[in-house]
Design a protein around this motif. Sequence first.
Motif, PDB file in Angstrom:
ATOM      1  N   LEU A  35       0.817  -1.137  -0.019  1.00  0.00           N
ATOM      2  CA  LEU A  35       0.091  -0.170  -0.100  1.00  0.00           C
ATOM      3  C   LEU A  35       1.060   1.370  -0.115  1.00  0.00           C
ATOM      4  O   LEU A  35       0.620   2.055  -0.837  1.00  0.00           O
ATOM      5  CB  LEU A  35      -0.889   0.038   1.092  1.00  0.00           C
ATOM      6  N   ARG A  36       1.813   1.276   0.829  1.00  0.00           N
ATOM      7  CA  ARG A  36       2.718   2.427   1.083  1.00  0.00           C
ATOM      8  C   ARG A  36       3.550   2.719  -0.367  1.00  0.00           C
ATOM      9  O   ARG A  36       3.597   3.868  -0.810  1.00  0.00           O
ATOM     10  CB  ARG A  36       3.823   2.385   2.095  1.00  0.00           C
ATOM     11  N   VAL A  45      -3.898   2.922  -8.506  1.00  0.00           N
ATOM     12  CA  VAL A  45      -4.574   2.487  -7.381  1.00  0.00           C
ATOM     13  C   VAL A  45      -4.196   2.769  -6.001  1.00  0.00           C
ATOM     14  O   VAL A  45      -4.773   3.048  -5.009  1.00  0.00           O
ATOM     15  CB  VAL A  45      -4.285   0.696  -7.429  1.00  0.00           C
ATOM     16  N   GLY A  46      -2.942   3.377  -6.295  1.00  0.00           N
ATOM     17  CA  GLY A  46      -2.188   4.080  -5.319  1.00  0.00           C
ATOM     18  C   GLY A  46      -2.902   5.282  -4.694  1.00  0.00           C
ATOM     19  O   GLY A  46      -3.006   5.759  -3.629  1.00  0.00           O
ATOM     20  N   LEU A  47      -3.246   6.197  -5.726  1.00  0.00           N
ATOM     21  CA  LEU A  47      -3.971   7.437  -5.534  1.00  0.00           C
ATOM     22  C   LEU A  47      -5.113   7.015  -5.051  1.00  0.00           C
ATOM     23  O   LEU A  47      -5.677   7.855  -4.163  1.00  0.00           O
ATOM     24  CB  LEU A  47      -4.014   8.102  -6.777  1.00  0.00           C
ATOM     25  N   LEU A  58     -10.219   2.480   6.312  1.00  0.00           N
ATOM     26  CA  LEU A  58      -9.705   1.363   5.987  1.00  0.00           C
ATOM     27  C   LEU A  58      -9.717   1.055   4.382  1.00  0.00           C
ATOM     28  O   LEU A  58     -10.778   1.321   3.890  1.00  0.00           O
ATOM     29  CB  LEU A  58     -10.093   0.102   6.767  1.00  0.00           C
ATOM     30  N   CYS A  59      -8.805   0.725   3.805  1.00  0.00           N
ATOM     31  CA  CYS A  59      -8.832   0.453   2.229  1.00  0.00           C
ATOM     32  C   CYS A  59      -9.693  -0.815   2.224  1.00  0.00           C
ATOM     33  O   CYS A  59      -9.812  -1.877   2.891  1.00  0.00           O
ATOM     34  CB  CYS A  59      -7.372  -0.074   1.726  1.00  0.00           C
ATOM     35  N   PRO A  60     -10.891  -0.589   1.148  1.00  0.00           N
ATOM     36  CA  PRO A  60     -11.651  -1.622   0.869  1.00  0.00           C
ATOM     37  C   PRO A  60     -11.037  -3.132   0.281  1.00  0.00           C
ATOM     38  O   PRO A  60     -10.030  -2.758  -0.170  1.00  0.00           O
ATOM     39  CB  PRO A  60     -12.603  -1.257   0.216  1.00  0.00           C
ATOM     40  N   ASP A  61     -11.550  -4.170   0.662  1.00  0.00           N
ATOM     41  CA  ASP A  61     -10.903  -5.504   0.065  1.00  0.00           C
ATOM     42  C   ASP A  61     -10.466  -5.171  -1.303  1.00  0.00           C
ATOM     43  O   ASP A  61      -9.486  -5.773  -1.999  1.00  0.00           O
ATOM     44  CB  ASP A  61     -11.884  -6.557   0.319  1.00  0.00           C
ATOM     45  N   SER A  62     -11.465  -4.794  -2.246  1.00  0.00           N
ATOM     46  CA  SER A  62     -11.232  -4.512  -3.565  1.00  0.00           C
ATOM     47  C   SER A  62      -9.934  -3.956  -4.043  1.00  0.00           C
ATOM     48  O   SER A  62      -9.257  -4.149  -4.987  1.00  0.00           O
ATOM     49  CB  SER A  62     -12.562  -3.998  -4.309  1.00  0.00           C
ATOM     50  N   LEU A  63      -9.861  -2.900  -3.195  1.00  0.00           N
ATOM     51  CA  LEU A  63      -8.612  -1.882  -3.397  1.00  0.00           C
ATOM     52  C   LEU A  63      -7.222  -2.710  -3.024  1.00  0.00           C
ATOM     53  O   LEU A  63      -6.364  -2.657  -3.782  1.00  0.00           O
ATOM     54  CB  LEU A  63      -8.846  -0.541  -2.561  1.00  0.00           C
ATOM     55  N   VAL A  64      -7.402  -3.441  -1.820  1.00  0.00           N
ATOM     56  CA  VAL A  64      -6.144  -4.366  -1.453  1.00  0.00           C
ATOM     57  C   VAL A  64      -5.942  -5.314  -2.492  1.00  0.00           C
ATOM     58  O   VAL A  64      -4.667  -5.399  -2.904  1.00  0.00           O
ATOM     59  CB  VAL A  64      -6.375  -4.843  -0.127  1.00  0.00           C
ATOM     60  N   VAL A  65      -6.883  -5.989  -3.009  1.00  0.00           N
ATOM     61  CA  VAL A  65      -6.613  -6.836  -3.934  1.00  0.00           C
ATOM     62  C   VAL A  65      -5.969  -6.542  -5.461  1.00  0.00           C
ATOM     63  O   VAL A  65      -5.238  -6.910  -5.768  1.00  0.00           O
ATOM     64  CB  VAL A  65      -8.016  -7.887  -4.315  1.00  0.00           C
TER      65      VAL A  65
END
Length: 199
Positions: A35-36, A45-47, A58-65
Amino acid sequence: MRLILLGPPGAGKGTQAERLVQKHGIVQLSTGDMLRAAVAAGTPVGLEAKDVMARGELCPDSLVVSIVADRIEQPDAHNGFILDGFPRTLAQAEALDAMLHEHKLDLDAVIELVVDETILLERVEGRAREAAAAGKPLRPDDAPETVKKRINDFKSVTSQLRPFYQSKGLHASVDGMASIDDVARQIDAILAKAETAAA
């Protein structure tokens, strides 16, 4: 080789991951680090993640995936990877599964380091006493209450993930209380079996 290592804090995941990285030329992927890095690199995705984190959410699951998907496409991950700290919920495990299938990839194994919680807490309390005796500050992570909470959090995570990966024939347990070398041998045996099954 694509793996997930599961285990509560202090179970020795970091030590074993380091050894597997050296031995197999794969990368260890921590969602926090990814993420960092995505935020720092200014990827789309980072933006998106930066906006979410700026709002204190918290970042949503879809974003982390999506961040995991971007990361595993990088050249250093082509030999494989170890996921550390992800997935943490059944929804994340299902989303990860779907994303890997899109990339025509599969996990080779999900290895859980099983430990005796009482002994784990004793170890942590011992470290805390040693730090105090040496006049060193106690790391927040090593405070017994923090460790207790993290162990309980981990139990709620595995109660969801273990049956999911067992149903896929991917879950295997090792005795995390054994010596580092013994744990390494147990992991190597699981991976050899997984490679034979995949061949």
